[in-house]
Scaffold this motif. Structure first.
Motif, PDB file in Angstrom:
ATOM      1  N   GLU A 128       0.838  -1.194   0.000  1.00  0.00           N
ATOM      2  CA  GLU A 128       0.000   0.000   0.000  1.00  0.00           C
ATOM      3  C   GLU A 128       0.873   1.243   0.000  1.00  0.00           C
ATOM      4  N   GLY A 129       0.506   2.189  -0.881  1.00  0.00           N
ATOM      5  CA  GLY A 129       1.230   3.439  -0.943  1.00  0.00           C
ATOM      6  C   GLY A 129       0.581   4.515  -0.093  1.00  0.00           C
ATOM      7  N   ARG A 130       0.968   5.744  -0.347  1.00  0.00           N
ATOM      8  CA  ARG A 130       0.407   6.887   0.369  1.00  0.00           C
ATOM      9  C   ARG A 130       0.195   8.041  -0.611  1.00  0.00           C
ATOM     10  N   TRP A 131      -0.554   9.034  -0.142  1.00  0.00           N
ATOM     11  CA  TRP A 131      -0.734  10.262  -0.908  1.00  0.00           C
ATOM     12  C   TRP A 131      -0.898  11.423   0.059  1.00  0.00           C
ATOM     13  N   GLU A 191      -0.667  13.291   5.331  1.00  0.00           N
ATOM     14  CA  GLU A 191      -0.370  12.043   4.645  1.00  0.00           C
ATOM     15  C   GLU A 191      -1.520  11.071   4.857  1.00  0.00           C
ATOM     16  N   CYS A 192      -1.935  10.417   3.790  1.00  0.00           N
ATOM     17  CA  CYS A 192      -3.093   9.519   3.848  1.00  0.00           C
ATOM     18  C   CYS A 192      -2.719   8.156   3.307  1.00  0.00           C
ATOM     19  N   GLY A 217      -7.751  13.104   9.227  1.00  0.00           N
ATOM     20  CA  GLY A 217      -7.646  14.022   8.103  1.00  0.00           C
ATOM     21  C   GLY A 217      -8.785  15.009   8.055  1.00  0.00           C
ATOM     22  N   CYS A 218      -8.790  15.845   7.000  1.00  0.00           N
ATOM     23  CA  CYS A 218      -9.804  16.885   6.861  1.00  0.00           C
ATOM     24  C   CYS A 218     -11.041  16.396   6.133  1.00  0.00           C
ATOM     25  N   GLY A 219     -11.012  15.211   5.553  1.00  0.00           N
ATOM     26  CA  GLY A 219     -12.170  14.646   4.876  1.00  0.00           C
ATOM     27  C   GLY A 219     -12.329  15.072   3.437  1.00  0.00           C
ATOM     28  N   ALA A 220     -11.455  15.912   2.906  1.00  0.00           N
ATOM     29  CA  ALA A 220     -11.589  16.352   1.523  1.00  0.00           C
ATOM     30  C   ALA A 220     -11.304  15.194   0.570  1.00  0.00           C
ATOM     31  N   ALA A 221     -12.033  15.189  -0.556  1.00  0.00           N
ATOM     32  CA  ALA A 221     -11.855  14.139  -1.558  1.00  0.00           C
ATOM     33  C   ALA A 221     -10.484  14.267  -2.218  1.00  0.00           C
ATOM     34  N   ARG A 222      -9.895  13.121  -2.515  1.00  0.00           N
ATOM     35  CA  ARG A 222      -8.636  13.135  -3.255  1.00  0.00           C
ATOM     36  C   ARG A 222      -8.881  13.688  -4.654  1.00  0.00           C
ATOM     37  N   GLN A 223      -8.091  14.684  -5.055  1.00  0.00           N
ATOM     38  CA  GLN A 223      -8.312  15.398  -6.292  1.00  0.00           C
ATOM     39  C   GLN A 223      -7.473  14.818  -7.446  1.00  0.00           C
ATOM     40  N   PRO A 224      -7.894  15.083  -8.676  1.00  0.00           N
ATOM     41  CA  PRO A 224      -7.084  14.637  -9.822  1.00  0.00           C
ATOM     42  C   PRO A 224      -5.680  15.250  -9.754  1.00  0.00           C
ATOM     43  N   GLY A 225      -4.717  14.536 -10.235  1.00  0.00           N
ATOM     44  CA  GLY A 225      -3.336  14.998 -10.210  1.00  0.00           C
ATOM     45  C   GLY A 225      -2.556  14.569  -9.000  1.00  0.00           C
ATOM     46  N   VAL A 226      -3.248  14.076  -7.958  1.00  0.00           N
ATOM     47  CA  VAL A 226      -2.538  13.576  -6.786  1.00  0.00           C
ATOM     48  C   VAL A 226      -1.809  12.294  -7.168  1.00  0.00           C
ATOM     49  N   ARG A 227      -0.535  12.223  -6.839  1.00  0.00           N
ATOM     50  CA  ARG A 227       0.264  11.050  -7.175  1.00  0.00           C
ATOM     51  C   ARG A 227       0.572  10.257  -5.908  1.00  0.00           C
ATOM     52  N   PHE A 228       0.745   8.973  -6.098  1.00  0.00           N
ATOM     53  CA  PHE A 228       1.034   8.072  -4.982  1.00  0.00           C
ATOM     54  C   PHE A 228       2.538   7.872  -4.855  1.00  0.00           C
ATOM     55  N   TYR A 229       2.970   7.587  -3.634  1.00  0.00           N
ATOM     56  CA  TYR A 229       4.359   7.219  -3.397  1.00  0.00           C
ATOM     57  C   TYR A 229       4.376   6.016  -2.466  1.00  0.00           C
ATOM     58  N   LEU A 230       5.522   5.345  -2.437  1.00  0.00           N
ATOM     59  CA  LEU A 230       5.625   4.092  -1.686  1.00  0.00           C
ATOM     60  C   LEU A 230       6.800   4.154  -0.727  1.00  0.00           C
ATOM     61  N   PRO A 231       6.536   4.358   0.581  1.00  0.00           N
ATOM     62  CA  PRO A 231       7.634   4.314   1.549  1.00  0.00           C
ATOM     63  C   PRO A 231       8.290   2.939   1.557  1.00  0.00           C
ATOM     64  N   GLY A 232       9.588   2.918   1.669  1.00  0.00           N
ATOM     65  CA  GLY A 232      10.303   1.649   1.605  1.00  0.00           C
ATOM     66  C   GLY A 232       9.986   0.713   2.753  1.00  0.00           C
ATOM     67  N   ARG A 233       9.487   1.246   3.877  1.00  0.00           N
ATOM     68  CA  ARG A 233       9.211   0.393   5.033  1.00  0.00           C
ATOM     69  C   ARG A 233       7.848  -0.293   4.961  1.00  0.00           C
ATOM     70  N   ASN A 234       6.989   0.072   4.009  1.00  0.00           N
ATOM     71  CA  ASN A 234       5.655  -0.527   3.929  1.00  0.00           C
ATOM     72  C   ASN A 234       5.760  -2.005   3.582  1.00  0.00           C
ATOM     73  N   SER A 283       8.720   9.072  -1.039  1.00  0.00           N
ATOM     74  CA  SER A 283       8.280  10.065  -0.059  1.00  0.00           C
ATOM     75  C   SER A 283       7.512  11.154  -0.780  1.00  0.00           C
ATOM     76  N   ALA A 284       6.758  11.942   0.016  1.00  0.00           N
ATOM     77  CA  ALA A 284       6.020  13.052  -0.566  1.00  0.00           C
ATOM     78  C   ALA A 284       6.969  14.085  -1.134  1.00  0.00           C
ATOM     79  N   GLU A 285       8.142  14.229  -0.520  1.00  0.00           N
ATOM     80  CA  GLU A 285       9.123  15.199  -1.007  1.00  0.00           C
ATOM     81  C   GLU A 285       9.619  14.837  -2.395  1.00  0.00           C
ATOM     82  N   ALA A 286       9.703  13.521  -2.662  1.00  0.00           N
ATOM     83  CA  ALA A 286      10.193  13.079  -3.962  1.00  0.00           C
ATOM     84  C   ALA A 286       9.227  13.427  -5.077  1.00  0.00           C
ATOM     85  N   LEU A 287       7.941  13.679  -4.752  1.00  0.00           N
ATOM     86  CA  LEU A 287       6.951  14.015  -5.765  1.00  0.00           C
ATOM     87  C   LEU A 287       6.951  15.489  -6.110  1.00  0.00           C
ATOM     88  N   ARG A 288       7.540  16.325  -5.244  1.00  0.00           N
ATOM     89  CA  ARG A 288       7.521  17.762  -5.499  1.00  0.00           C
ATOM     90  C   ARG A 288       8.584  18.127  -6.518  1.00  0.00           C
TER      91      ARG A 288
END
Length: 374
Positions: free
Chosen positions: A6-9, A17-18, A33-50, A116-121
């Motif tokens: 499982e990844g994260r976004w 982080e979700c 979380g804030c409950g907002a729907a995940r929007q288009p363009g959001v990319r997933f990442y995979l922490p190595g420890r998962n 990581s999320a940083e890697a997506l920026r």
């Protein structure tokens, strides 16, 4: 092992982080979380420890297909729940149609998936640096190397100029000498031999001799040798990448490659065996009339008057090649040059009491002797 993780976004509204399974911002604990729907363009990442998934429900969720985004509210929806495709948006209820886009899947090479999320920026440019400063900093080492090379070349050129420069100096003529040589040729009958006689030769003997050797095929012999073959003995699976499934999950990509072994075998072949055979030709002995050197006449002196030898020639003799050697003595003391061979114009100038220029190098070796002025 399922090969699924499982990844994260990251929520675009609150930055939380979700979990990859969540279509709405719920945080990593499923409720912070804030409950907002995940929007288009959001990319997933995979922490190595998962870890890999072992829960059947999560495995089924990962295999339910890519998520899709509602074109009405932009919210993300699962492709299917259980065995039933999701036909309407879970956020606004708008029915799914062809304008609702699926989240694209992506394949990554081993070790290149974002972790990581940083890697997506995207990388932000350093605003403190002026435009072109990166190029300038990259060029500085090259300029430094270029300057060092230019300095080395200049030093080498200077050293070469000093060591190999010419240092002319005038010197007085203190002596003259000359020598002339004349070769007297006689027309005689000479004995020669070889494979080919000249056209005016008188051949008096012939002999069969070996002129060369040639390789001739004699037979073929059967021989054996050990050769190696690469033989496929099976195949093996290996991890060749990882795939973003477009629904918050990642799956290992498995490829198959053949497995080879080197095996030796005995091979039979025919080897040609050659023998050497002589090639015969006719060796000739002959006599022929030729002008040949008979003797050398010489004349020499230390005065300006030069003369060629005048030998008494017999009926079968003639004057042949002529050679001349001209030399001068220059200066006195330690710098004196004795018996320095010079060309005819320089020697003639010395006879006329002209001062000569002696050019030396840095080590004091004489490089040239010339005449002062025209």
């Amino acid at each position: 092992m399922s090969g699924l993780r499982e990844g994260r976004w990251v929520c675009t509204y609150c930055g939380a982080e979700c979990r990859g399974r969540d279509e709405s911002c719920a945080g990593l604990d499923g409720g912070s979380g804030c409950g907002a729907a995940r929007q288009p363009g959001v990319r997933f990442y995979l922490p190595g420890r998962n870890p890999y998934l072992t829960d059947p429900g999560l495995i089924a969720d990962a295999r339910s297909g890519a998520d899709w985004h509602c074109d009405h509210c932009g919210g993300a929806n699962k492709g299917a729940v259980g065995a039933h495709p999701v036909r309407a948006c879970a956020h606004c209820g708008n029915p799914r149609d062809l304008s609702d886009q699926e989240t694209p899947t992506r394949d990554f090479a081993p070790g290149s998936a974002p972790s990581s999320a940083e890697a997506l920026r995207p990388a932000r440019p350093d605003r403190r640096a002026s435009p072109g400063s990166e190029r300038t900093s990259a060029l500085r080492p090259r300029r430094r190397i270029a300057l060092i090379c230019a300095a080395l070349l200049a030093g080498l050129f200077l050293a070469w100029s000093v060591l190999f420069a010419a240092y002319p100096a005038p010197m007085a003529v203190t002596g003259l000498s000359w020598e002339r040589t004349l070769t007297v040729e006689a027309y005689r009958t000479v004995q020669e031999e070889g494979w080919d006689a000249p056209s005016d030769a008188r051949v008096h003997d012939r002999d069969r001799r070996v002129r060369s050797w040639r390789e001739v095929l004699d037979r073929m012999e059967t021989r054996t040798r050990q050769v190696s073959d690469r033989v496929q003995v099976g195949s093996e699976s290996y991890g060749c990448g990882i795939r973003d499934l477009g629904n918050g999950y990642f799956q290992d990509i498995t490829c198959t490659r053949p497995v080879y072994q080197t095996r030796m075998r005995t091979e039979t072949y025919q080897e040609p065996i050659y023998r050497r055979e002589p090639v015969y030709d006719t060796w000739l002995s002959w006599e022929v009339d030729r002008w040949v050197p008979a003797r050398t006449e010489r004349s020499a002196g230390t005065t300006p008057d030069r003369a060629w030898p005048e030998p008494d020639l017999a009926e079968n003799e003639r004057a042949g090649a002529r050679t001349e050697r001209l030399a001068v003595d220059l200066g006195s003391g330690e710098d004196r040059l004795q018996d320095r061979v010079v060309p005819d114009p320089v020697w003639t100038a010395a006879v006329r009491d002209r001062e000569l220029i002696v050019t030396r190098d840095w080590w004091g070796r004489v490089r040239d002797v010339t005449v002062v002025g025209p």
